[in-house]
Design a protein around this motif. Structure first.
Motif, PDB file in Angstrom:
ATOM      1  N   ILE A 113       0.856  -1.183   0.000  1.00  0.00           N
ATOM      2  CA  ILE A 113       0.000   0.000   0.000  1.00  0.00           C
ATOM      3  C   ILE A 113       0.894   1.236   0.000  1.00  0.00           C
ATOM      4  O   ILE A 113       1.871   1.298   0.753  1.00  0.00           O
ATOM      5  CB  ILE A 113      -0.925   0.029   1.229  1.00  0.00           C
ATOM      6  CG1 ILE A 113      -1.899  -1.155   1.199  1.00  0.00           C
ATOM      7  CG2 ILE A 113      -1.672   1.356   1.334  1.00  0.00           C
ATOM      8  CD1 ILE A 113      -2.901  -1.111   0.072  1.00  0.00           C
ATOM      9  N   VAL A 114       0.564   2.215  -0.845  1.00  0.00           N
ATOM     10  CA  VAL A 114       1.317   3.464  -0.917  1.00  0.00           C
ATOM     11  C   VAL A 114       0.401   4.604  -0.500  1.00  0.00           C
ATOM     12  O   VAL A 114      -0.714   4.737  -1.020  1.00  0.00           O
ATOM     13  CB  VAL A 114       1.857   3.721  -2.335  1.00  0.00           C
ATOM     14  CG1 VAL A 114       2.704   4.989  -2.359  1.00  0.00           C
ATOM     15  CG2 VAL A 114       2.652   2.523  -2.843  1.00  0.00           C
ATOM     16  N   ARG A 115       0.866   5.426   0.441  1.00  0.00           N
ATOM     17  CA  ARG A 115       0.099   6.580   0.913  1.00  0.00           C
ATOM     18  C   ARG A 115       0.816   7.865   0.497  1.00  0.00           C
ATOM     19  O   ARG A 115       1.999   8.042   0.809  1.00  0.00           O
ATOM     20  CB  ARG A 115      -0.057   6.546   2.439  1.00  0.00           C
ATOM     21  CG  ARG A 115      -1.023   5.480   2.929  1.00  0.00           C
ATOM     22  CD  ARG A 115      -0.870   5.216   4.420  1.00  0.00           C
ATOM     23  NE  ARG A 115      -1.116   6.389   5.237  1.00  0.00           N
ATOM     24  CZ  ARG A 115      -2.310   6.727   5.748  1.00  0.00           C
ATOM     25  NH1 ARG A 115      -3.369   5.973   5.492  1.00  0.00           N
ATOM     26  NH2 ARG A 115      -2.433   7.789   6.516  1.00  0.00           N
ATOM     27  N   VAL A 116       0.090   8.733  -0.189  1.00  0.00           N
ATOM     28  CA  VAL A 116       0.621  10.021  -0.625  1.00  0.00           C
ATOM     29  C   VAL A 116      -0.084  11.108   0.184  1.00  0.00           C
ATOM     30  O   VAL A 116      -1.300  11.242   0.117  1.00  0.00           O
ATOM     31  CB  VAL A 116       0.379  10.245  -2.132  1.00  0.00           C
ATOM     32  CG1 VAL A 116       0.967  11.587  -2.580  1.00  0.00           C
ATOM     33  CG2 VAL A 116       0.938   9.097  -2.955  1.00  0.00           C
ATOM     34  N   SER A 117       0.679  11.884   0.929  1.00  0.00           N
ATOM     35  CA  SER A 117       0.062  12.893   1.781  1.00  0.00           C
ATOM     36  C   SER A 117      -0.451  14.057   0.947  1.00  0.00           C
ATOM     37  O   SER A 117       0.096  14.399  -0.099  1.00  0.00           O
ATOM     38  CB  SER A 117       1.057  13.406   2.824  1.00  0.00           C
ATOM     39  OG  SER A 117       2.020  14.243   2.223  1.00  0.00           O
ATOM     40  N   ARG A 118      -1.495  14.674   1.429  1.00  0.00           N
ATOM     41  CA  ARG A 118      -2.092  15.829   0.764  1.00  0.00           C
ATOM     42  C   ARG A 118      -1.154  17.032   0.779  1.00  0.00           C
ATOM     43  O   ARG A 118      -1.140  17.841  -0.149  1.00  0.00           O
ATOM     44  CB  ARG A 118      -3.400  16.181   1.486  1.00  0.00           C
ATOM     45  CG  ARG A 118      -4.182  17.334   0.896  1.00  0.00           C
ATOM     46  CD  ARG A 118      -5.482  17.539   1.657  1.00  0.00           C
ATOM     47  NE  ARG A 118      -6.427  16.488   1.345  1.00  0.00           N
ATOM     48  CZ  ARG A 118      -7.319  16.550   0.349  1.00  0.00           C
ATOM     49  NH1 ARG A 118      -7.333  17.606  -0.435  1.00  0.00           N
ATOM     50  NH2 ARG A 118      -8.158  15.567   0.137  1.00  0.00           N
ATOM     51  N   THR A 119      -0.367  17.172   1.820  1.00  0.00           N
ATOM     52  CA  THR A 119       0.500  18.329   1.988  1.00  0.00           C
ATOM     53  C   THR A 119       1.638  17.962   2.928  1.00  0.00           C
ATOM     54  O   THR A 119       1.526  17.025   3.712  1.00  0.00           O
ATOM     55  CB  THR A 119      -0.279  19.523   2.577  1.00  0.00           C
ATOM     56  OG1 THR A 119       0.624  20.572   2.923  1.00  0.00           O
ATOM     57  CG2 THR A 119      -1.062  19.122   3.818  1.00  0.00           C
ATOM     58  N   LEU A 120       2.720  18.710   2.859  1.00  0.00           N
ATOM     59  CA  LEU A 120       3.818  18.521   3.804  1.00  0.00           C
ATOM     60  C   LEU A 120       3.570  19.233   5.128  1.00  0.00           C
ATOM     61  O   LEU A 120       4.407  19.154   6.028  1.00  0.00           O
ATOM     62  CB  LEU A 120       5.133  19.017   3.196  1.00  0.00           C
ATOM     63  CG  LEU A 120       5.851  18.063   2.248  1.00  0.00           C
ATOM     64  CD1 LEU A 120       7.206  18.636   1.865  1.00  0.00           C
ATOM     65  CD2 LEU A 120       6.022  16.679   2.859  1.00  0.00           C
ATOM     66  N   ALA A 121       2.455  19.918   5.243  1.00  0.00           N
ATOM     67  CA  ALA A 121       2.154  20.607   6.503  1.00  0.00           C
ATOM     68  C   ALA A 121       2.096  19.625   7.664  1.00  0.00           C
ATOM     69  O   ALA A 121       2.330  19.991   8.818  1.00  0.00           O
ATOM     70  CB  ALA A 121       0.839  21.371   6.393  1.00  0.00           C
ATOM     71  N   TYR A 122       1.776  18.363   7.366  1.00  0.00           N
ATOM     72  CA  TYR A 122       1.639  17.352   8.414  1.00  0.00           C
ATOM     73  C   TYR A 122       2.763  16.319   8.351  1.00  0.00           C
ATOM     74  O   TYR A 122       2.570  15.157   8.714  1.00  0.00           O
ATOM     75  CB  TYR A 122       0.268  16.669   8.299  1.00  0.00           C
ATOM     76  CG  TYR A 122      -0.872  17.643   8.130  1.00  0.00           C
ATOM     77  CD1 TYR A 122      -1.032  18.714   9.016  1.00  0.00           C
ATOM     78  CD2 TYR A 122      -1.768  17.523   7.073  1.00  0.00           C
ATOM     79  CE1 TYR A 122      -2.073  19.625   8.864  1.00  0.00           C
ATOM     80  CE2 TYR A 122      -2.803  18.430   6.904  1.00  0.00           C
ATOM     81  CZ  TYR A 122      -2.950  19.483   7.807  1.00  0.00           C
ATOM     82  OH  TYR A 122      -3.980  20.384   7.637  1.00  0.00           O
ATOM     83  N   LEU A 123       3.925  16.742   7.879  1.00  0.00           N
ATOM     84  CA  LEU A 123       5.055  15.818   7.765  1.00  0.00           C
ATOM     85  C   LEU A 123       5.406  15.176   9.106  1.00  0.00           C
ATOM     86  O   LEU A 123       5.755  13.997   9.167  1.00  0.00           O
ATOM     87  CB  LEU A 123       6.271  16.549   7.195  1.00  0.00           C
ATOM     88  CG  LEU A 123       7.550  15.725   7.018  1.00  0.00           C
ATOM     89  CD1 LEU A 123       7.311  14.513   6.130  1.00  0.00           C
ATOM     90  CD2 LEU A 123       8.675  16.593   6.455  1.00  0.00           C
ATOM     91  N   ALA A 124       5.311  15.941  10.183  1.00  0.00           N
ATOM     92  CA  ALA A 124       5.608  15.371  11.501  1.00  0.00           C
ATOM     93  C   ALA A 124       4.672  14.208  11.819  1.00  0.00           C
ATOM     94  O   ALA A 124       5.084  13.202  12.409  1.00  0.00           O
ATOM     95  CB  ALA A 124       5.501  16.449  12.581  1.00  0.00           C
TER      96      ALA A 124
END
Length: 365
Positions: A113-124
């Motif tokens: 499974i690959v998850r691509v985040s919507r934004t780097l704002a939540y990188l932490a």
């Protein structure tokens, strides 16, 4: 007080109310499962790639500034996923988009499974999710496992992570499964400092969702900001009955998947935090009490297994109101690209503005 050790008090409802709501609840529950299994939507364009440093399983990280998420499209998210797969030595051909929320979730033809985040704002939170998965694997807790490669992989303004696939087709758990997993999770003590778990902030993503959303009317914007102020004040005044500790942060049937052997596993670990256990119980109660997505029998089983009925707690209404609000702002991120979603968000906002109570006609996403 610990889960599984409380006297359960299911809120009283007349027999006629129970009979009237169960058939609709069953239909809604089926719609929920279908919707969860066929999620699709939009993800934003990735504007670049970073050079790998070392072997294909070692991925260099940089941290470009986080950008807005309003322009996500389904087509361009695939490009981000494909670049990340190339860096990880995985084959992206034939990947299926199976879910869209804060992340675009793809299933590869191989069991990944690959998850691509919507934004780097939540990188932490993305880094925390991988760390939590590693910890849960060490103690053999039933949850999804992150692949043993260096992650996350940063592609322009997205963070990409890779996970073991639990099943070939989404087989979501039941409210009883959710309760059993929460009992186990809430008994855990997280390693001190190792995971970076922070106190729960229910509103941590709301302002960004409102600020970056050009679909809202000025009246919507004003109402949502005013509502946010009131909900924050109400939350700050709550007195919780259960002890604080490790929580999932978004516990519901949508985040429990049965693996190939039929065992329920927790997924979506980016919301794990330290907080009141009631927070993990309220979604299941809300799905039953306000939306009819669960039957009375399903909710009673959930409360009985966990050992606490959150609906009998005097702070339930506040948490339920907060969860409804978060459901609206989360879904609103896709309103500009999807007319059906836009109509649903408009309905939800109008319901909140009206102050009406009773069973809501909200579609599950």
């Amino acid at each position: 007080m610990s889960p599984g050790k409380h006297w359960v008090m299911i809120k009283d409802e007349s027999a006629s109310e129970g009979r009237e709501r169960v058939p609709g609840a069953r239909r809604a529950a089926k719609r929920l499962r279908r919707s969860l299994a066929h999620l699709g939507g939009a993800i934003r364009t990735s504007l670049g790639d970073l050079m790998a440093n070392g072997s294909v399983k070692r991925m260099a990280e940089t941290q470009p500034a986080a950008r807005g998420s309003e322009d996500f499209t389904a087509e361009t998210s695939r490009a981000t996923m494909e670049r990340a797969c190339a860096r990880a030595g995985l084959d992206p051909q034939g990947a299926e988009l199976i879910r869209l929320g804060e992340n675009a979730v793809y299933r590869l033809r191989e069991p990944v499974i690959v998850r691509v985040s919507r934004t780097l704002a939540y990188l932490a939170d993305v880094r925390k999710e991988v760390a939590v998965s590693r910890w849960l694997a060490e103690i053999d807790f039933p949850a999804i496992r992150a692949l043993r490669i260096e992650q996350p992989c940063i592609i322009a303004d997205h963070a990409v992570t890779f996970w073991e696939s639990l099943t070939d087709v989404e087989d979501y758990g039941t409210p009883a499964d959710v309760a059993e997993l929460l009992v186990k999770l809430h008994e855990l003590d997280a390693p001190a400092g190792a995971l970076g778990l922070k106190p729960l902030d229910p509103f941590s993503r709301v302002e960004r969702r409102i600020n970056s959303n050009g679909w809202f009317t000025p009246e919507d914007d004003e109402y949502l900001r005013s509502r946010l102020v009131k909900l924050r004040e109400a939350y700050s005044g709550l007195s919780f009955s259960l002890s604080s500790g490790v929580i999932h942060g978004d516990a519901s049937v949508g985040n429990v998947i049965r693996d190939r052997e039929g065992h329920p596993k927790l997924i979506d670990l980016d919301g794990v935090a330290i907080g009141p256990r009631e927070w993990d119980l309220v979604l299941t109660a809300l799905y039953y009490e306000r939306f009819g997505w669960h039957t009375r029998e399903e909710y009673e089983a959930f409360a009985q297994i966990y050992g606490f009925d959150v609906m009998a707690w005097d702070g339930y209404t506040v948490l339920a109101d907060i969860r409804e609000f978060l459901m609206v702002t989360w879904l609103s991120q896709k309103a500009a690209q999807d007319e059906r979603v836009a109509a649903e968000v408009r309905k939800r906002i109008d319901d909140l503005k009206s102050g009406a109570t009773g069973l809501r006609n909200w579609e599950p996403y």
